[in-house]
Design a protein around this motif. Structure first.
Motif, PDB file in Angstrom:
ATOM      1  N   VAL A 151      57.915  59.463  -1.669  1.00  0.00           N
ATOM      2  CA  VAL A 151      57.453  58.282  -0.623  1.00  0.00           C
ATOM      3  C   VAL A 151      57.973  58.737   0.712  1.00  0.00           C
ATOM      4  CG1 VAL A 151      57.793  56.644  -2.512  1.00  0.00           C
ATOM      5  CG2 VAL A 151      59.682  57.051  -0.822  1.00  0.00           C
ATOM      6  N   ALA A 152      58.583  59.695   0.992  1.00  0.00           N
ATOM      7  CA  ALA A 152      58.972  60.213   2.375  1.00  0.00           C
ATOM      8  C   ALA A 152      58.365  61.361   2.835  1.00  0.00           C
ATOM      9  CB  ALA A 152      60.275  60.457   2.451  1.00  0.00           C
ATOM     10  N   VAL A 153      57.179  61.635   2.193  1.00  0.00           N
ATOM     11  CA  VAL A 153      56.510  62.951   2.780  1.00  0.00           C
ATOM     12  C   VAL A 153      55.757  62.749   4.189  1.00  0.00           C
ATOM     13  CG1 VAL A 153      56.128  63.867   0.331  1.00  0.00           C
ATOM     14  CG2 VAL A 153      54.372  62.420   1.447  1.00  0.00           C
TER      15      VAL A 153
ATOM     16  N   SER B 293      56.729  53.823   6.969  1.00  0.00           N
ATOM     17  CA  SER B 293      57.224  53.958   5.816  1.00  0.00           C
ATOM     18  C   SER B 293      56.211  53.524   4.640  1.00  0.00           C
ATOM     19  CB  SER B 293      58.647  53.542   5.468  1.00  0.00           C
ATOM     20  OG  SER B 293      58.506  52.243   5.775  1.00  0.00           O
ATOM     21  N   GLY B 294      55.587  52.558   5.040  1.00  0.00           N
ATOM     22  CA  GLY B 294      54.735  51.693   4.135  1.00  0.00           C
ATOM     23  C   GLY B 294      53.275  52.807   3.825  1.00  0.00           C
ATOM     24  N   SER B 295      52.967  53.245   5.015  1.00  0.00           N
ATOM     25  CA  SER B 295      51.830  54.295   4.858  1.00  0.00           C
ATOM     26  C   SER B 295      52.129  55.450   4.061  1.00  0.00           C
ATOM     27  CB  SER B 295      51.484  54.694   6.317  1.00  0.00           C
ATOM     28  OG  SER B 295      50.846  53.557   7.049  1.00  0.00           O
ATOM     29  N   SER B 296      53.348  55.808   4.419  1.00  0.00           N
ATOM     30  CA  SER B 296      54.007  56.988   3.677  1.00  0.00           C
ATOM     31  C   SER B 296      53.877  56.794   2.169  1.00  0.00           C
ATOM     32  CB  SER B 296      55.346  57.548   4.222  1.00  0.00           C
ATOM     33  OG  SER B 296      55.445  58.742   3.809  1.00  0.00           O
ATOM     34  N   ALA B 297      54.592  55.661   1.774  1.00  0.00           N
ATOM     35  CA  ALA B 297      54.893  55.450   0.373  1.00  0.00           C
ATOM     36  C   ALA B 297      53.521  55.017  -0.437  1.00  0.00           C
ATOM     37  CB  ALA B 297      55.725  54.265   0.204  1.00  0.00           C
ATOM     38  N   ILE B 298      52.819  54.322   0.017  1.00  0.00           N
ATOM     39  CA  ILE B 298      51.600  53.887  -0.551  1.00  0.00           C
ATOM     40  C   ILE B 298      50.744  55.011  -0.774  1.00  0.00           C
ATOM     41  CG2 ILE B 298      49.499  52.521  -0.845  1.00  0.00           C
ATOM     42  CD1 ILE B 298      52.186  50.989  -1.393  1.00  0.00           C
ATOM     43  N   GLY B 299      50.622  55.859   0.584  1.00  0.00           N
ATOM     44  CA  GLY B 299      49.833  57.144   0.454  1.00  0.00           C
ATOM     45  C   GLY B 299      50.105  58.143  -0.385  1.00  0.00           C
ATOM     46  N   ALA B 300      51.571  58.240  -0.659  1.00  0.00           N
ATOM     47  CA  ALA B 300      52.029  59.019  -1.600  1.00  0.00           C
ATOM     48  C   ALA B 300      51.641  58.972  -3.074  1.00  0.00           C
ATOM     49  CB  ALA B 300      53.585  59.333  -1.396  1.00  0.00           C
ATOM     50  N   PHE B 301      51.813  57.553  -3.562  1.00  0.00           N
ATOM     51  CA  PHE B 301      51.305  56.998  -4.765  1.00  0.00           C
ATOM     52  C   PHE B 301      49.972  57.139  -5.067  1.00  0.00           C
ATOM     53  CE2 PHE B 301      54.730  53.236  -4.696  1.00  0.00           C
ATOM     54  CZ  PHE B 301      55.824  54.420  -5.111  1.00  0.00           C
TER      55      PHE B 301
ATOM     56  N   GLU C 274      43.103  50.186   5.974  1.00  0.00           N
ATOM     57  CA  GLU C 274      43.457  50.000   7.273  1.00  0.00           C
ATOM     58  C   GLU C 274      44.414  48.885   7.820  1.00  0.00           C
ATOM     59  OE1 GLU C 274      42.269  52.518   8.978  1.00  0.00           O
ATOM     60  OE2 GLU C 274      40.195  52.988   8.382  1.00  0.00           O
ATOM     61  N   PRO C 275      45.223  49.372   8.754  1.00  0.00           N
ATOM     62  CA  PRO C 275      44.996  50.539   9.565  1.00  0.00           C
ATOM     63  C   PRO C 275      46.277  51.391   9.300  1.00  0.00           C
ATOM     64  CG  PRO C 275      46.579  48.641  10.706  1.00  0.00           C
ATOM     65  CD  PRO C 275      45.992  48.276   9.175  1.00  0.00           C
ATOM     66  N   GLN C 276      46.613  51.526   8.038  1.00  0.00           N
ATOM     67  CA  GLN C 276      47.516  52.546   7.513  1.00  0.00           C
ATOM     68  C   GLN C 276      47.071  54.052   7.788  1.00  0.00           C
ATOM     69  OE1 GLN C 276      49.755  51.089   3.573  1.00  0.00           O
ATOM     70  NE2 GLN C 276      47.864  50.278   3.569  1.00  0.00           N
ATOM     71  N   VAL C 277      47.873  54.697   8.340  1.00  0.00           N
ATOM     72  CA  VAL C 277      47.564  56.084   8.412  1.00  0.00           C
ATOM     73  C   VAL C 277      47.549  57.177   7.196  1.00  0.00           C
ATOM     74  CG1 VAL C 277      48.516  58.090   9.768  1.00  0.00           C
ATOM     75  CG2 VAL C 277      48.949  55.974  10.691  1.00  0.00           C
ATOM     76  N   PRO C 278      46.447  57.853   7.100  1.00  0.00           N
ATOM     77  CA  PRO C 278      46.633  58.701   5.799  1.00  0.00           C
ATOM     78  C   PRO C 278      47.316  60.020   6.006  1.00  0.00           C
ATOM     79  CG  PRO C 278      44.642  58.933   7.187  1.00  0.00           C
ATOM     80  CD  PRO C 278      45.346  57.949   7.882  1.00  0.00           C
ATOM     81  N   LEU C 279      47.755  60.306   4.791  1.00  0.00           N
ATOM     82  CA  LEU C 279      48.742  61.473   4.716  1.00  0.00           C
ATOM     83  C   LEU C 279      47.699  62.928   5.235  1.00  0.00           C
ATOM     84  CD1 LEU C 279      50.453  61.142   1.389  1.00  0.00           C
ATOM     85  CD2 LEU C 279      51.083  60.581   3.312  1.00  0.00           C
ATOM     86  N   SER C 280      48.471  63.895   5.752  1.00  0.00           N
ATOM     87  CA  SER C 280      47.776  65.167   5.970  1.00  0.00           C
ATOM     88  C   SER C 280      47.614  65.906   4.890  1.00  0.00           C
ATOM     89  CB  SER C 280      48.694  65.712   6.978  1.00  0.00           C
ATOM     90  OG  SER C 280      49.711  66.304   6.590  1.00  0.00           O
TER      91      SER C 280
END
Length: 311
Positions: A253-255, A263-271, A288-294
């Motif tokens: 979740v912390a990637v 942190s929410g964008s990171s966690a949901i994006g990781a799941f 949106e507007p959460q930022v996607p993982l690279s």
């Protein structure tokens, strides 16, 4: 189906797969439900925080509940979040999700305006009066800025307003107050006490939890079901080892880089990235507007999965 009393076991807060244009991906949602059911889970919670409920339109919320209820077809209880800022809006959601077939509704305290405990109690009483299905309180202080007092929860349980509690506060001491209160007060034996904290499921079960609602169970339902079984069997050493394996996996979740995303964008994006890498959903898009993982961050998610034996 009727919700068991108390509800026990693993009840994942189901992710909401989205298409690249941010509509609900119904085929992927059905595959995710199949993935969770194959993992042996004991219930499903749609429209929670892990479901990105705050980002979904009312139309999308209804579609998620209808899809889940039809697909599960009574094999498991389906709990639906009715999360919103004020009581009137929550009551609108109660009507929608219960018409769609939800077996229980899950509600936080009101938020935006600061709320007194008496107003929180009134909020839940009004929900219960309007709901044809059981009402479960959702304790989520980071999002609603209110910690549900244990005595308020227990009083509402004793009067029949609340059927359960999902505690995502991470406060194990306060959680224990509720489990002790349920044991010691007459008439509360059917009240469900569930932890939403992925990292302390074994500890929560040890102090009297009935089950867990871990977001990470989307990624590894078998692991949480195995942990639940080991805890109930009293196999403490193997339960601790399984919990620690899941704690290591939870590192995914912390990637996300905190310099460019929350942190929410990171966690949901990781799941969602993990579910995509595992072939469960078609697209890892977040609302949106959460930022996607690279791509590099997604690669790190894959390494967590491989380390946990999931790839």
């Amino acid at each position: 189906m009727m919700m068991p009393t108390p509800l026990t076991g693993v009840v994942p807060p189901v992710c909401t797969p989205l298409t690249p244009d941010r509509e609900v991906d119904v085929p992927s949602l059905r595959r995710l439900l199949d993935h969770l059911m194959a993992g042996g889970v004991h219930g499903l919670f749609v429209l929670g925080s892990t479901s990105e409920v705050a980002y979904l339109t009312d139309r999308q919320r209804r579609l998620v509940v209808e899809t889940a209820v039809r697909h599960v077809a009574g094999e498991l209880p389906v709990l639906a979040g009715v999360i919103d800022m004020t009581t009137p809006r929550v009551l609108d959601h109660v009507r929608e999700v219960t018409q769609a077939g939800a077996d229980a509704v899950v509600a936080t305290a009101p938020f935006y305006a600061r709320t007194h405990p008496a107003e929180i109690a009134r909020h839940y009483r009004l929900i219960a009066a309007a709901s044809p299905v059981p009402v479960i309180a959702y304790d989520l202080p980071p999002a609603v800025h209110t910690k549900l007092p244990a005595e308020v929860v227990l009083d509402l349980a004793a009067e029949g307003t609340l059927a359960g509690l999902k505690d995502s506060s991470g406060d194990l001491a306060a959680f224990r107050q509720v489990t002790v209160g349920v044991r010691n007060r007459p008439g509360l034996k059917g009240f469900s006490v569930l932890t939403g904290s992925e990292l302390i499921v074994d500890a929560a079960l040890a102090v009297g939890a009935d089950g867990a609602v871990p977001g990470l169970a989307n990624v590894d339902p078998h692991g949480y079901v195995r942990l639940d079984r080991l805890c109930r069997a009293g196999d403490r050493d193997r339960a601790r080892a399984e919990q620690e394996r899941l704690c290591a996996l939870f590192g995914l979740v912390a990637v996300g880089d905190p310099a460019r995303m929350g942190s929410g964008s990171s966690a949901i994006g990781a799941f969602k990235a993990a579910l995509h890498l595992r072939g469960v959903i078609d697209c890892p898009a977040t609302a949106e507007p959460q930022v996607p993982l690279s791509p590099e961050e997604v690669e790190r998610v894959g390494k967590f999965l491989a380390g946990a034996g999931l790839l």
